[in-house]
Write an enzyme that holds these catalytic residues in place. Structure first.
Site, short mmCIF file in Angstrom:
data_model
loop_
_atom_site.label_atom_id
_atom_site.label_comp_id
_atom_site.label_asym_id
_atom_site.label_seq_id
_atom_site.Cartn_x
_atom_site.Cartn_y
_atom_site.Cartn_z
N GLU A 134 45.75 33.33 38.78
CA GLU A 134 46.28 31.99 38.52
C GLU A 134 45.86 31.48 37.15
O GLU A 134 46.55 30.66 36.54
CB GLU A 134 45.74 31.07 39.62
CG GLU A 134 46.20 29.64 39.50
CD GLU A 134 45.50 28.73 40.50
OE1 GLU A 134 45.15 29.19 41.60
OE2 GLU A 134 45.28 27.55 40.17
N GLN B 39 52.68 40.56 47.24
CA GLN B 39 52.61 39.22 47.82
C GLN B 39 53.91 38.44 47.58
O GLN B 39 54.66 38.75 46.66
CB GLN B 39 51.45 38.46 47.15
CG GLN B 39 50.09 39.04 47.50
CD GLN B 39 48.97 38.60 46.54
OE1 GLN B 39 48.09 37.87 46.92
NE2 GLN B 39 49.04 39.03 45.30
N ASP C 238 43.03 41.48 38.13
CA ASP C 238 43.88 41.12 39.27
C ASP C 238 44.78 42.30 39.61
O ASP C 238 45.27 43.01 38.74
CB ASP C 238 44.72 39.89 38.93
CG ASP C 238 45.20 39.16 40.18
OD1 ASP C 238 44.75 38.03 40.43
OD2 ASP C 238 46.01 39.75 40.92
N ASP D 193 42.77 47.13 41.08
CA ASP D 193 41.93 46.69 42.18
C ASP D 193 40.54 46.40 41.63
O ASP D 193 39.94 47.25 40.95
CB ASP D 193 41.86 47.83 43.22
CG ASP D 193 40.90 47.51 44.33
OD1 ASP D 193 41.22 46.67 45.18
OD2 ASP D 193 39.80 48.11 44.34
N ALA D 194 40.02 45.19 41.90
CA ALA D 194 38.76 44.78 41.28
C ALA D 194 37.61 45.70 41.66
O ALA D 194 36.73 46.02 40.84
CB ALA D 194 38.44 43.33 41.66
N ASP E 54 37.35 35.31 42.71
CA ASP E 54 38.40 34.30 42.87
C ASP E 54 39.55 34.97 43.61
O ASP E 54 40.60 35.26 43.04
CB ASP E 54 38.84 33.78 41.51
CG ASP E 54 39.91 32.71 41.65
OD1 ASP E 54 40.06 32.15 42.75
OD2 ASP E 54 40.61 32.44 40.66
#
Lengths: 303, 303, 303, 303
Positions: free
Chosen positions: A96, A41, A116, A147-148, A165
């Site tokens: 975050e 990202q 995360d 990866d969740a 989230d």
């Protein structure tokens, strides 16, 4: 005079977000604090005039200093308060740190696993988001970079609450597979799954295929220029009154909420006629093959 | 692909509103349907891509085709439904015609007086807002071109409900004197007085100085990028339950509401903890000498 | 006061062009006069505040009322004036009509063939661009709807001057094949081939591979926010002085130029040190396989 | 693909300048390097994507890394080269340091006095504009913080060349008094006085009232989206040919110019027919009482 700034010229530096192809939302900027490109990202930390510090991932505002409490209190507390004794929590995403911060305010919580996929985002937030520093250092927090979905399927463990989230399901982004029916079938426990109103009815409907009890609720987040929706889902009923919620908040949560109390949740979970109608009319079920995306692009679909 | 329009180029014509000095909200445009300059105000009718036709006065969006029903149903119906038998209604402003349209759906209503200061705006809306054509022709509607305050003070008449459908109190605009304590003292009956959240707590507090019962409520208007607030005020209590409201709607209103029903009003009038706190802390009373304005400028303060 | 318009609010409707990915140029709008979608291109006629009526194709400004004379006088007159007796002219593209208008001012001209691929653009301009109405009706003008390259290759005829009045070579647009070496090899006569500075050196270099004499020149077009470049190319030398050009203009052109005279051309064809250096360093030759594009997208590469 | 950046989202941070009320020019931003508020002006140093580092004063771009050499070479060298032996130079303004840098490249120059009213701007530029560090340290440079007009009137000294490197005459800004006839009457020697084309003809005409010989010239500055104009004025004639200019550059200037040489100046000082016509038609003389301003506002006229 509202029209003139010091020096008499108009704001000249702006953050501009394309909420949709036809709709833009622009904040005057004080400064661009940090920018980074991770494996997954693009990430920016901006200092905006209207909403304070703002975290932007892949050109989409994630949270703003001035109102992130609305989002994170709404995401975390309803599900935990409805659980009889929430001790172990799994956060899908959450890099975050604000979701962990709200979870760790619960006295019953013994362990929070934040899973995360993007280590660099987590490191970025750890370094720059002062408000979550304490949470990142809490010994009850365990950070897993994975990866969740893979992580949840790999482990035998059961969690009292699973909190999603996640970034929005944008095409090519890393998150959309965490919104599908098959995924929900693989997990359990009440889960606050956030979602933009655009895919809200669809997520809600998908959860209804899997869980016995589903409670959608919503709130206005000023920095999003929009209503945001969340969904709690469980096989046990959600039966607390506003007063019972207030009591549990008092007993279980350290410090005081700024946004959420019993009455607020009552109002938030009483949807308007128009939204109820949309929910009733929704027939789409979210699967890997029938994903719906919000406007925007992640890195993975770039040539 | 959400990113490309037919022809592959990005939207190039935009409407841009400065919500605040530091905040902009922009809609892609299909066309600029009509523009005009009246004695009091500048007026534009735009065809926007995200929200349909939009009426803009003095650079501020007044209403958009796609969601004006949220605003106008919320402004009109709660006050009328709480009245035992509303027959005569006075609209302060309302030149757009949508408020009259909603009022005239009430079977009890015998006379609606629309008192707008700007004849050219009324004529503009009469010509161009197709959705309100029928209302403008209703024999129960009486149009008066005058300052609403002067008109109310001049006449001896009593109205069952007075509805404030005014432009925001912007500096130099024609409306701010209709938000003051002295003005409220001169009128009576339950009144849906709309107001942006920015001056909402202050208007609410001002009404509390004058009326025994004051009910603030709010809703998200997508085209405003914001929550909007309204206030009902009366010397009689507001005591209807959601079910009673639904019943009265069924009995009294022609056709079906799209946004408002009993549950929606319950939710709308249950404000969040954060807003309740602001209301509790508000001490400002709105007078001619202590006016508060939202961002923007009307014509009258131009050199 | 320059900051306030009538009514005191800021301009709210804007045309926005992305000149490059990182650069935007925005005009306040009076109105959107007409929009259309043809087989090849999207087309808009806007009424802009700073530059008057503006023709926009595929999201790129083509010409603006206030300064199109700079572009079209520069495109047409230098090549025709350097020709000893220009009678028959072929326009590649030119559907807007302004190039024909300037050509038809030359008394020597007996026939102008305008060959544009997009009939709907031509019809659009014929209907809406009042300033070119007379030119469109001139009996010396012959309109052909075809690909200019195919048309030139199909016909045996020779033209005194070939004028390229093409849209920029944008990826997927219809024009880029008219900028290649193989194409230039197939045509003859002095040709004013316009080009944005971005591909200017490359077109210039390509023409040098084919023609003995090549004269680049440039001018600032305010509505383009940029310098524009043109190139004349021929196998006969270009030897006229400023005074000789002025004399020929007087003898041959009806009416008076607004932008171009002998001195202006002298200045325009004396490039700055920086541009001369770029031209000297350019080695790229424009072929079908090595096309260079300016920023933007045409329809043909859309999925 | 030109449309997508790394990560596939569009540029979200922008610098936006209102060139005029109806015209905007926007650069994508990498970062906001520094911001400051001085006694006289607001100041920003931005890192822009299209033009590199950019100095912005009172919301107006002053110079950009990528093309400031065009501006400063054009401002400085023509006047100095036309002087027989320029030793002492006075800069009105020039706090950025680039004008001093170009002046100090002249081997004949023994003393440069930079007289800027705003010490904080000078300090800001000294700290942040790396490209001018060497110039700021040159022992031939003397910095005076004062109003340039007051300073010139106070001192008996005579300068070989006076260079006006001033901000535009914006209303309320500190500079407009340095553009008047009475001021020009008080000074002497060839002076490169820069000016935007908007006030260019007027400044030119004003100088003609005072000096025997006046040479206007212009160049396109990409980051200004516009042509910029300068004027040399003297009581001695300007008679050098392009070749003579090239020779003097070689003899007198350290290093090589990037933009200006003899040919470039010939072209720059041969104005187009349209501009010559404007100059011929200009009758306005710039005095304290008849000032003309470009769009924008300085601090001094703010209430």
């Amino acid at each position: 005079n509202g029209h003139s700034s010091v020096g008499g010229y108009r704001k000249s530096c702006w953050y501009e977000e394309e909420i949709e192809e036809n709709l833009r939302w622009c904040f005057a900027l004080n400064s661009i604090l940090h920018t980074g490109v991770t494996q997954y990202q693009d990430i920016q930390l901006l200092d905006t005039k209207p909403f304070g510090k703002a975290l932007v991932i892949d050109g989409k505002l994630q949270s703003a200093e001035i109102d992130e409490f609305i989002y994170h209190e709404s995401l975390v507390h309803p599900a935990l308060l409805h659980h009889i004794n929430p001790k172990t929590i799994f956060i899908m995403g959450g890099g975050e740190g604000s979701t962990a911060r709200e979870l760790l305010r619960h006295k019953t919580v013994e362990k929070v696993i934040m899973c995360d996929i993007d280590e660099e985002v987590v490191d970025f937030c750890k370094s720059y988001l002062v408000v979550n520093r304490e949470a990142f250092c809490d010994p009850r927090l365990e950070l897993i970079i994975n990866d969740a979905r893979a992580e949840l399927e790999r482990k035998e463990e059961c969690y009292d609450v699973i909190v999603g989230d996640l970034a929005d399901p944008i095409e090519g982004g890393p998150c959309y597979k965490l919104y599908t029916k098959s995924f929900y079938e693989s997990i359990a426990g009440p889960a606050g799954v956030f979602s933009h109103i655009e895919v809200f009815t669809c997520i809600c409907n998908t959860l209804r295929q899997v869980f016995k009890y589903v409670v959608p609720y919503s709130a206005h987040i000023p920095s999003y220029a929009d209503i945001w929706g969340w969904v709690m889902a469980s096989d046990s009923p959600f039966t607390l009154s506003a007063d019972e919620l207030d009591l549990r908040m008092k007993q279980r949560i350290e410090g005081e909420n700024r946004y959420l109390d019993g009455k607020t949740f009552t109002s938030a979970s009483t949807l308007s006629k128009a939204v109820r109608k949309s929910l009733d009319n929704e027939t789409h079920v979210y699967t890997e093959k029938s994903a719906r995306f919000i406007y925007g692009h992640g890195k993975h679909n770039q040539a």
